[in-house]
Motif scaffolding. Structure first.
Motif, short mmCIF file in Angstrom:
data_model
loop_
_atom_site.label_atom_id
_atom_site.label_comp_id
_atom_site.label_asym_id
_atom_site.label_seq_id
_atom_site.Cartn_x
_atom_site.Cartn_y
_atom_site.Cartn_z
N THR A 43 0.81 -1.22 0.00
CA THR A 43 0.00 0.00 0.00
C THR A 43 0.85 1.28 0.00
N PRO A 44 1.83 1.42 0.92
CA PRO A 44 2.64 2.64 0.85
C PRO A 44 3.52 2.70 -0.41
N ALA A 45 3.94 1.55 -0.91
CA ALA A 45 4.76 1.53 -2.13
C ALA A 45 3.94 2.02 -3.32
N VAL A 46 2.71 1.54 -3.44
CA VAL A 46 1.85 1.97 -4.54
C VAL A 46 1.53 3.46 -4.44
N ALA A 47 1.33 3.94 -3.23
CA ALA A 47 1.07 5.37 -3.05
C ALA A 47 2.25 6.21 -3.55
N LYS A 48 3.47 5.79 -3.23
CA LYS A 48 4.65 6.52 -3.68
C LYS A 48 4.82 6.42 -5.20
N LEU A 49 4.56 5.25 -5.76
CA LEU A 49 4.65 5.09 -7.22
C LEU A 49 3.62 5.96 -7.93
N THR A 50 2.41 5.99 -7.41
CA THR A 50 1.34 6.81 -8.01
C THR A 50 1.73 8.28 -7.99
N GLU A 51 2.27 8.73 -6.87
CA GLU A 51 2.72 10.13 -6.76
C GLU A 51 3.84 10.42 -7.76
N PHE A 52 4.82 9.53 -7.83
CA PHE A 52 5.96 9.74 -8.73
C PHE A 52 5.52 9.75 -10.19
N PHE A 53 4.73 8.74 -10.59
CA PHE A 53 4.30 8.68 -11.98
C PHE A 53 3.39 9.85 -12.34
N HIS A 56 5.79 12.81 -12.93
CA HIS A 56 6.75 12.71 -14.02
C HIS A 56 6.18 12.24 -15.35
N LEU A 57 5.00 11.65 -15.34
CA LEU A 57 4.41 11.18 -16.59
C LEU A 57 3.16 11.95 -17.01
N ALA A 58 2.68 12.78 -16.13
CA ALA A 58 1.48 13.55 -16.43
C ALA A 58 1.75 14.47 -17.62
#
Length: 59
Positions: A43-53, A56-58
């Protein structure tokens, strides 16, 4: 994402190639395998990945 013991060592080559956009996230107590299916780590890993992507990909 990587266990704290190896994360920094593993990140450096990719970070250099990514032009500084790489970001090390340490999930305390997690091993690499824990990040596959243990909700308390995923859960915390996915939250950080979602924030990062999102940043940087938006488009």
């Amino acid at each position: 994402m990587a266990p704290a013991a190896s994360g920094e060592r593993l990140l450096q080559p990719g970070s250099d190639r990514a032009g500084g956009r790489a970001h090390l996230v340490v999930i305390d107590g997690a091993t690499h395998i824990d990040l596959y299916d243990k909700d308390e780590y995923v859960t915390p890993a996915v939250a950080k990945l979602t924030e990062f992507f999102g940043k940087h990909l938006a488009g």
